[in-house]
Write a protein that holds these residues in place. Structure first.
Motif, PDB file in Angstrom:
ATOM      1  N   ASN A  38       0.370  -2.035  -4.441  1.00 29.96           N
ATOM      2  CA  ASN A  38      -0.758  -1.222  -4.928  1.00 29.96           C
ATOM      3  C   ASN A  38      -0.585   0.177  -4.368  1.00 29.96           C
ATOM      4  O   ASN A  38       0.264   0.412  -3.501  1.00 29.96           O
ATOM      5  N   ASP A  95      -8.210  -3.408 -11.161  1.00 33.52           N
ATOM      6  CA  ASP A  95      -8.484  -3.198  -9.740  1.00 33.52           C
ATOM      7  C   ASP A  95      -8.577  -4.569  -9.079  1.00 33.52           C
ATOM      8  O   ASP A  95      -8.033  -5.547  -9.579  1.00 33.52           O
ATOM      9  N   ASN A  96      -9.308  -4.675  -7.991  1.00 30.47           N
ATOM     10  CA  ASN A  96      -9.361  -5.971  -7.307  1.00 30.47           C
ATOM     11  C   ASN A  96     -10.196  -6.983  -8.072  1.00 30.47           C
ATOM     12  O   ASN A  96      -9.877  -8.161  -8.124  1.00 30.47           O
ATOM     13  N   GLY A 122      -3.578   4.106  -8.425  1.00 34.46           N
ATOM     14  CA  GLY A 122      -3.804   2.742  -7.965  1.00 34.46           C
ATOM     15  C   GLY A 122      -2.639   1.808  -8.232  1.00 34.46           C
ATOM     16  O   GLY A 122      -2.392   0.870  -7.469  1.00 34.46           O
ATOM     17  N   THR A 123      -1.929   2.057  -9.328  1.00 40.20           N
ATOM     18  CA  THR A 123      -0.873   1.122  -9.723  1.00 40.20           C
ATOM     19  C   THR A 123       0.477   1.774 -10.037  1.00 40.20           C
ATOM     20  O   THR A 123       1.501   1.091 -10.062  1.00 40.20           O
ATOM     21  N   LYS A 144      -5.298   2.914  -3.942  1.00 45.77           N
ATOM     22  CA  LYS A 144      -5.684   1.514  -3.766  1.00 45.77           C
ATOM     23  C   LYS A 144      -7.135   1.314  -4.217  1.00 45.77           C
ATOM     24  O   LYS A 144      -7.979   2.171  -3.945  1.00 45.77           O
ATOM     25  N   ASP A 181       0.816  -1.230   0.000  1.00 42.40           N
ATOM     26  CA  ASP A 181       0.000   0.000   0.000  1.00 42.40           C
ATOM     27  C   ASP A 181       0.850   1.281   0.000  1.00 42.40           C
ATOM     28  O   ASP A 181       0.416   2.316   0.515  1.00 42.40           O
ATOM     29  N   GLN A 225      -3.874  -2.245 -16.506  1.00 39.30           N
ATOM     30  CA  GLN A 225      -3.983  -2.086 -15.053  1.00 39.30           C
ATOM     31  C   GLN A 225      -5.349  -2.622 -14.631  1.00 39.30           C
ATOM     32  O   GLN A 225      -6.327  -2.432 -15.341  1.00 39.30           O
ATOM     33  N   SER A 266      -4.496  -2.869  -8.351  1.00 36.29           N
ATOM     34  CA  SER A 266      -4.540  -1.906  -7.255  1.00 36.29           C
ATOM     35  C   SER A 266      -4.969  -2.542  -5.936  1.00 36.29           C
ATOM     36  O   SER A 266      -5.366  -1.842  -5.011  1.00 36.29           O
ATOM     37  N   THR A 267      -4.882  -3.876  -5.856  1.00 33.93           N
ATOM     38  CA  THR A 267      -4.921  -4.554  -4.557  1.00 33.93           C
ATOM     39  C   THR A 267      -3.830  -5.617  -4.542  1.00 33.93           C
ATOM     40  O   THR A 267      -3.241  -5.949  -5.580  1.00 33.93           O
ATOM     41  N   THR A 319      -1.850  -8.398  -7.591  1.00 35.47           N
ATOM     42  CA  THR A 319      -0.492  -7.970  -7.936  1.00 35.47           C
ATOM     43  C   THR A 319       0.510  -9.074  -7.629  1.00 35.47           C
ATOM     44  O   THR A 319       1.389  -9.401  -8.440  1.00 35.47           O
TER      45      THR A 319
END
Ligand code: NG6
Ligand code: CA
Length: 513
Positions: free
Chosen positions: A323, A429-430, A359-360, A352, A31, A427, A70-71, A75
């Motif tokens: 993230n 997200d979760n 986010g990334t 995040k 994070d 990229q 971004s979590t 990643t």
């Protein structure tokens, strides 16, 4: 004479081969945002990160270094497999009871390194599950499959994240110091009516929760999930960072002949942000700042140890994050109140949970004294590229059906003049398939299939963008608009079409390498 010349030649060939096989240490922060370090613009009045700043100064600091999601879990999944996590189900944030989410037969980054003669280890946060599919972790038995089954010779882990139960170390296949007379039970249902939780015993907590995180209490902090037993095995949150450093030094010491690969997976600055007492108050930003200072200390310790062992010039360090940043992620740790003028994501939007750059796009530094020339690079590189890049460097041919999105950007990571970096990056997200970012050069396509930003989680750092309705597609020129504020899709319809088709092709092809 001939024999002597021949063996000399062999000897120097062997030396050359040795010189080409650096030890590799990947230090992955948790994070950590683009703007969270001194070398990436953090004001020394807010916090100081001298050790990481030194890596950046004496190594190569990337301004377009990314993690792929971004979590954390996606990643880490793609870092180890070289394949985007959105290509596989159940690769979002793993729950405490998750089985290993990387199938045992996957060809991984540590597999590739072992093939090249490396010893491999992971020390720190895992968060990729343990145990067989459908079964999950058997806490009182052998915890496998796990890292050892997917390419690591040694592991010393925090099984998930420290806001999830249980607070125990896993060394190789076992919970460390587990007393069989006090078995460990872990579950998502309250084990008994009188089991103390963050709700029933809220006034006893040393750090209060703000959302979620109100189940079993350990060390004065309530967590996600319940557990009982395993008392002798439980650790103190305050000691995690010291433990990672201790175990890393120990393992490096044993394997210093090399070549070795160490994945140092720091828990800082994930919640609960509980620094060791000696770091409390070392920044003006309260807990979130203090654990960044602690992370910086860890980096300093590793570098110092390499120097002491004479390994510095034989070791390539890659410093990165899993993230972007988040403020309040479930505990009342004053992260937002004490943020002041600190810009955790630098000039970028989001953090995040989002597919905005924040986010990334994260700190990314490569450091290899004597080999990497100090500087700043704007080449596009990503944590997913380690497998492809190191394989090429070490002369290992990746199997065709493995590491499907891991590109060879070794020249960029070494700072070579003609290096090009990645031509494109997806990229995520979760979630799987909800939202994508797609960068080609300075163009960035946002695709929100959910038609909302950061739909997954409350990330107060996102400000006005959280849960906001957005068009499914939007286009930005990052060179003019790094904060992704001005949608240019109407102005550049052709580029928009090209970007949309480009992303869709990589999604449909199932690979981008
Ligand atoms: C979320 C948690 C958050 C954090 C995140 C994983 C709640 C309300 N939020 O579900 O606190 O643990 O998962 O973070 O429970 S990560 O960096 O490991 O992906
Ligand atoms: Ca994380």
């Amino acid at each position: 004479m001939k024999i002597i010349t021949y063996s000399l030649a062999l000897f120097s060939l062997a030396l050359m081969a040795r010189a080409k096989k650096p030890n590799v240490i990947v230090i992955m922060a948790d994070d950590l945002g683009y703007g969270d370090l001194g070398c990436y613009g953090a004001n020394p009045k807010n916090l100081k990160t001298p050790n990481i700043d030194k890596l950046a100064k004496q190594g190569l600091k990337f301004t377009s270094g990314y993690c792929s999601a971004s979590t954390c879990t996606p990643t880490r999944y793609s870092f180890l497999t070289g394949t985007y996590a959105f290509r596989r189900k159940n690769t979002g944030i793993a729950p405490p009871s998750s089985p290993l989410i990387i199938p045992e037969d996957t060809y991984t980054l540590p597999d590739m390194l072992k093939q090249a003669g490396y010893k491999t280890a992971v020390v720190g946060k895992w968060h990729l599950g343990l145990g067989s599919p459908g079964v999950g972790p058997q806490w009182n038995e052998q915890l496998k499959p796990g890292p050892r089954e997917i390419g690591f010779d040694y592991n010393f882990l925090l099984p998930t994240t420290n806001d999830r139960v249980p607070q125990v170390y896993v060394e190789n296949h076992r919970v460390l110091n587990l007393d069989p007379k006090d078995p460990l039970w872990v579950g998502m249902k309250k084990p008994s009516d009188d089991h103390p939780t963050g709700v029933t015993h809220r006034d006893t907590l040393k750090m209060d929760w703000t959302h979620g995180h109100n189940h079993t209490i350990h060390n004065g902090i309530s967590r996600i999930g319940y557990y009982t037993g395993g008392h002798a095995a439980r650790f103190r949150d305050e000691d995690l960072a010291d433990k990672w450093v201790e175990k890393s030094k120990e393992w490096i010491g044993k394997n210093k002949k090399g070549p070795f690969f160490l994945f140092f997976a720091s828990h800082d600055l994930h919640v609960p942000r509980i620094p060791h007492e000696r770091f409390r108050g070392t920044s003006v930003m309260s807990y979130r700042g203090d654990v960044i200072v602690q992370l910086d200390w860890c980096v300093g310790e590793i570098v110092k140890y390499l120097k002491k062992e004479g390994l510095e010039k034989d070791t390539m360090i890659i410093f990165c994050s899993d993230n972007g940043p988040v403020g309040d992620d479930g505990y009342a740790d004053e992260s937002l109140e004490k943020m002041g003028d600190h810009k955790a994501a630098g000039i970028y939007s989001g953090g995040k949970y989002s597919i905005f750059e924040g986010g990334t796009r994260t700190p990314f530094i490569t450091y290899w004294p004597g080999t990497i020339k100090p500087g700043v690079s704007d080449k596009l590189v990503c944590t997913i590229d380690l497998a492809g890049s190191l394989a090429n460097h070490l002369g290992v041919k990746l199997p065709k059906d493995a590491c499907l999105d891991s590109l060879d950007v070794m020249d960029s990571m070494l700072g070579k003049k003609k290096a090009k970096g990645r031509p494109h990056l997806i990229q995520q997200d979760n979630g799987r398939g909800n939202n994508y970012g797609y960068r080609v050069g300075n163009w960035k396509l946002q695709r929100h299939d959910s038609k909302k930003t950061s739909n997954y989680q409350v990330n107060k750092l996102l400000g006005g963008q959280r849960g906001q309705k957005v068009p499914q597609f939007a286009l930005f020129d990052l060179s003019q608009d790094p904060a992704e504020k001005n949608d240019l899709s109407a102005k550049h319809p052709q580029i928009m079409t090209k970007m949309k088709t480009g992303l869709q092709k990589f999604l449909d092809d199932g690979r981008s390498r």
